[in-house]
Design a protein around this motif. Structure first.
Motif, short mmCIF file in Angstrom:
data_model
loop_
_atom_site.label_atom_id
_atom_site.label_comp_id
_atom_site.label_asym_id
_atom_site.label_seq_id
_atom_site.Cartn_x
_atom_site.Cartn_y
_atom_site.Cartn_z
N LYS A 12 1.27 -1.22 -0.03
CA LYS A 12 0.02 -0.06 -0.55
C LYS A 12 0.77 0.87 -0.31
N LYS A 18 3.15 9.34 10.97
CA LYS A 18 2.73 8.85 11.95
C LYS A 18 4.19 7.07 11.93
N HIS A 19 4.86 7.42 12.61
CA HIS A 19 6.00 6.23 11.66
C HIS A 19 6.67 5.53 13.37
N GLU A 59 3.36 4.76 9.27
CA GLU A 59 2.44 3.81 9.52
C GLU A 59 1.45 4.36 8.90
N GLU A 60 1.27 5.65 9.31
CA GLU A 60 -0.02 6.34 8.74
C GLU A 60 -0.10 8.21 8.42
N ILE A 88 -1.15 11.47 8.63
CA ILE A 88 -2.56 12.10 9.29
C ILE A 88 -2.59 13.55 8.72
N SER A 117 -7.97 12.65 10.32
CA SER A 117 -8.33 11.66 9.96
C SER A 117 -7.18 10.95 9.03
N THR A 118 -7.11 9.68 9.39
CA THR A 118 -5.53 8.91 8.96
C THR A 118 -6.07 8.47 7.85
N PHE A 119 -4.84 7.81 6.99
CA PHE A 119 -4.76 6.78 6.34
C PHE A 119 -3.34 6.17 6.01
N GLU A 120 -3.86 4.73 6.80
CA GLU A 120 -2.73 3.88 7.12
C GLU A 120 -1.77 2.91 5.02
N LYS A 156 2.42 1.96 3.95
CA LYS A 156 3.28 1.49 3.98
C LYS A 156 4.83 2.13 3.55
#
Length: 305
Positions: free
Chosen positions: A147, A205-206, A212-213, A215, A220-223, A225
């Motif tokens: 992803k 976010k890591h 990882e995400e 922000i 809201s967030t989105f995951e 890789k």
């Protein structure tokens, strides 16, 4: 180092391109000084790829091995310092360093790379070179079919979408604001099931540089890789410009096929001259520069009375 202050060639930048140039010149019995500040642009990158015989090796290990081999040639000296200024002289050039030393040479090589300007997103710089990637040829295989996001807008986003889709179909473009893609580009992107997210990004976010995400400003967030991004850059070293070397429209040092700049007796090689920005390219360009300089010097010496 030695007490010698006069050299045939001074190479500013002692990473892959600079060391490659130094090896060619050292084997040609030229007295060479390599000045390097020890801050390569890929210092956070855990592994280097797509470089035959060195695939998967740590960048620092490759550079240290190269340095050790180059310094076996006793005409090559290495100085850990920062070149801060340069000027033309009657006999060539002078380079001054941050520590206050002054060196002279008949010819110069700038293998100084580029400085990437990090996006104003918390966590971006910490992830740069680890999970925020510049080049799919260098790192795409390791995150294939995962992803993946693209941080870009306009034509840059369109170009990366076409390119990165070769490594993964699970792809989303994040424009970090209103999309600047044309209607035709947008239709083409969506036809390949690539989403476009126009939300403002605030942070990544890591964990130890592994994203990882995403922000967003609305919390809201989105995951994902991996992320591809090509942030703006500037020349890491301003001395070529100070000496009159022309830059291209992209901000790269302008060179010819033999790595010559627009100023006589000044050469450049590596990332500061070409958008490819890969280790094998840098090594190749450095070798060409070293050979071209030695050939020029042999011709000049042969014509001397």
């Amino acid at each position: 180092m030695t007490d010698n202050k006069n050299f045939d060639v001074i190479i500013v930048g002692g990473s892959y391109a600079g060391l490659s140039a130094a090896m060619s010149l050292g084997r040609a019995l030229r007295n060479v000084l390599v000045i390097d500040s020890g801050l390569p642009c890929n210092r956070q990158t855990p592994h280097s790829h797509n470089f035959i015989t060195q695939d998967g090796e740590k960048p620092g290990v490759i550079a240290e091995k190269a340095k050790k081999q180059v310094l076996q040639y006793d005409t090559v000296k290495f100085l850990t310092d920062l070149a801060v200024n340069g000027k033309k002289t009657d006999k060539g050039f002078e380079i001054s360093t941050q520590s206050g030393q002054l060196f002279s040479a008949k010819k110069l090589v700038f293998a100084t790379g580029l400085k990437d300007i990090m996006l104003n997103i918390d966590g971006f710089s910490e992830c740069w070179g680890i999970s925020v990637l510049h080049c799919p040829y260098c790192h795409g295989y390791e995150v294939k079919n995962q992803k993946t996001g693209i941080f870009a807008n306009g034509y840059g986003a369109f170009h990366l979408a076409r390119l990165i889709r070769n490594w993964t179909k699970d792809l989303t473009i994040f424009t970090n604001g209103k999309s600047e893609l044309t209607a035709e580009q947008t239709d083409e992107i969506k036809r390949h099931n690539i989403s476009i997210v126009e939300k403002e990004i605030t942070s990544l976010k890591h964990k130890d540089g592994v994203v990882e995400e995403i922000i967003f400003a609305d919390n809201s967030t989105f995951e994902l890789k991996a992320i591809y991004s090509r942030p703006p850059f500037e020349q890491h070293c301003k001395i070529p410009e100070l000496l009159g070397c022309e830059l291209t429209e992209q901000g790269l040092v302008k060179i010819d096929a033999l790595q010559k700049t627009t100023v006589d007796n000044i050469f450049a090689c590596g990332d500061n001259t070409n958008p490819l920005r890969s280790v094998p390219y840098a090594v190749s360009a450095g070798s060409i520069a070293g050979v071209a300089i030695n050939n020029a010097m042999t011709e000049e010496e042969f014509l001397e009375k």
